[in-house]
Scaffold this motif. Structure first.
Motif, mmCIF file in Angstrom:
data_model
loop_
_atom_site.group_PDB
_atom_site.id
_atom_site.type_symbol
_atom_site.label_atom_id
_atom_site.label_comp_id
_atom_site.label_asym_id
_atom_site.label_seq_id
_atom_site.Cartn_x
_atom_site.Cartn_y
_atom_site.Cartn_z
ATOM 1 N N THR A 1 41.929 -26.827 -57.638
ATOM 2 C CA THR A 1 40.605 -26.760 -57.015
ATOM 3 C C THR A 1 39.569 -27.045 -58.101
ATOM 4 O O THR A 1 39.789 -26.730 -59.276
ATOM 5 N N VAL A 2 38.442 -27.633 -57.707
ATOM 6 C CA VAL A 2 37.404 -27.960 -58.683
ATOM 7 C C VAL A 2 36.065 -28.091 -57.957
ATOM 8 O O VAL A 2 36.022 -28.423 -56.768
ATOM 9 N N HIS A 3 34.992 -27.800 -58.681
ATOM 10 C CA HIS A 3 33.640 -27.977 -58.163
ATOM 11 C C HIS A 3 32.987 -29.161 -58.878
ATOM 12 O O HIS A 3 33.118 -29.289 -60.113
ATOM 13 N N VAL A 4 32.288 -30.006 -58.127
ATOM 14 C CA VAL A 4 31.549 -31.125 -58.711
ATOM 15 C C VAL A 4 30.193 -31.239 -58.026
ATOM 16 O O VAL A 4 29.994 -30.741 -56.910
ATOM 17 N N SER A 5 29.270 -31.906 -58.697
ATOM 18 C CA SER A 5 27.955 -32.210 -58.125
ATOM 19 C C SER A 5 27.689 -33.702 -58.284
ATOM 20 O O SER A 5 28.044 -34.291 -59.312
ATOM 21 N N PRO A 6 27.051 -34.332 -57.280
ATOM 22 C CA PRO A 6 26.808 -35.780 -57.346
ATOM 23 C C PRO A 6 25.555 -36.120 -58.139
ATOM 24 O O PRO A 6 24.621 -35.322 -58.240
ATOM 25 N N LYS A 7 25.549 -37.319 -58.676
ATOM 26 C CA LYS A 7 24.341 -37.840 -59.315
ATOM 27 C C LYS A 7 23.335 -38.244 -58.228
ATOM 28 O O LYS A 7 23.675 -38.332 -57.053
ATOM 29 N N GLU A 8 22.123 -38.471 -58.655
ATOM 30 C CA GLU A 8 21.049 -38.872 -57.745
ATOM 31 C C GLU A 8 21.447 -40.149 -57.009
ATOM 32 O O GLU A 8 21.895 -41.131 -57.618
#
Length: 308
Positions: free
Chosen positions: A262-269
């Motif tokens: 499992t992993v958390h990520v955030s997108p770029k603009e």
């Protein structure tokens, strides 16, 4: 983009059975070798007892350990067919791990007995019937040659089959050692060769037994699989296009061939967050052999805020 965290799940090209591909031909080969190995282990134990050979008894223990490994391989094939249900969403794969742990612990007790008995026989050598010992060991050599050929001629891409072949090769070497010891006793009368060989075979048993125990404990404790470093994977994710932040990576072993993460990520603009799970899944599958990953997509800044 929503201010609430998003959650997505990706298996790449895998379905939700989490099972190994079942090859009928390979399963039949392993079943044949299991019957041969387990049957000969019984013959060897009885022959060793009658001949007074601790080396044969020790090698019978080695054969038992390999029979158990072959049985576990068969269990893996059968488990792959069992469907998941509402209570066991990952199926029954951990049954194999529990069996391996029990098998390894039992073998360690056997090794302790062999070592104790070997010390006693070195101090007080016992009579060894080298002729029967040689006959039993030769039968074992033939059985192991047949088993090795059956496995070697199967599908080389099957990891179950490869593992079983390694066990049988170890048994074959044990039989060769017993034959050499029997001939040595016949020619020299040195009965001490038998307990010395039993210690050598016990070393082979303890190695495989401890491997079973330690690997099983790692799986049951959900330890990070060998060769996987969380910090390095998170750094690698940050180098992927479209990912601004990555963190909270966790990985554990479902079976000895299946890793879950499992992993958390955030997108770029400007990046659609729904595209990230497939990108992350491909990276983990191709670069680290992780075949099942759950990706949570968080708003930008959420991961940094948690670490602040």
């Amino acid at each position: 983009m929503s201010s609430e965290p998003g959650h997505a799940h990706s298996d790449g090209d895998h379905d939700h059975q989490h099972g190994a591909e079942v090859t009928q031909s390979n399963e039949r080969r392993i079943r044949l070798v299991f019957i041969l190995t387990a049957g000969y282990a019984l013959v060897q134990a009885i022959g060793g007892w009658l001949a007074g050979s601790l080396a044969l008894i020790a090698d019978a223990g080695h054969m038992v350990s390999d029979s158990a490994a072959l049985l576990l391989a068969l269990v893996a094939y059968r488990v792959a067919r069992w469907p998941i249900d509402a209570q066991r969403t990952y199926g029954f794969h951990r049954v194999r791990v529990l069996a391996a742990l029990a098998n390894g612990a039992t073998l360690l007790l056997l090794v302790a007995w062999i070592a104790w008995e070997a010390v006693q026989r070195i101090n007080q050598p016992a009579e060894i019937l080298a002729g029967p010992m040689l006959v039993v060991a030769t039968i074992g050599l033939v059985v192991n040659l047949v088993g090795a050929y059956a496995l070697w001629s199967g599908d080389s891409g099957d990891s179950n089959l490869r593992g079983a072949l390694l066990h049988v090769v170890g048994d074959l070497l044990g039989s060769v050692g017993a034959i050499v010891a029997a001939i040595g006793i016949m020619l020299t009368g040195w009965s001490i060769l038998d307990p010395l060989l039993s210690v050598l075979v016990a070393g082979l048993v303890i190695r495989s037994a401890w491997g079973l125990v330690s690997d099983s404990i790692r799986v049951l404790l959900q330890a990070t699989p060998k060769g996987i470093v969380a910090d390095e994977i998170e750094a690698g994710l940050l180098n992927l296009p479209g990912i601004a932040e990555a963190g909270h990576f966790h990985a554990w072993t479902l079976t000895d061939e299946s890793i879950v993460a499992t992993v958390h990520v955030s997108p770029k603009e400007g990046i659609d967050p729904l595209t990230l799970p497939s990108v992350v899944a491909s990276f983990l599958k191709e670069g680290h052999g992780i075949d099942h990953v759950t990706v949570q997509v968080d708003p930008r800044g959420a991961l940094l805020a948690r670490h602040a």
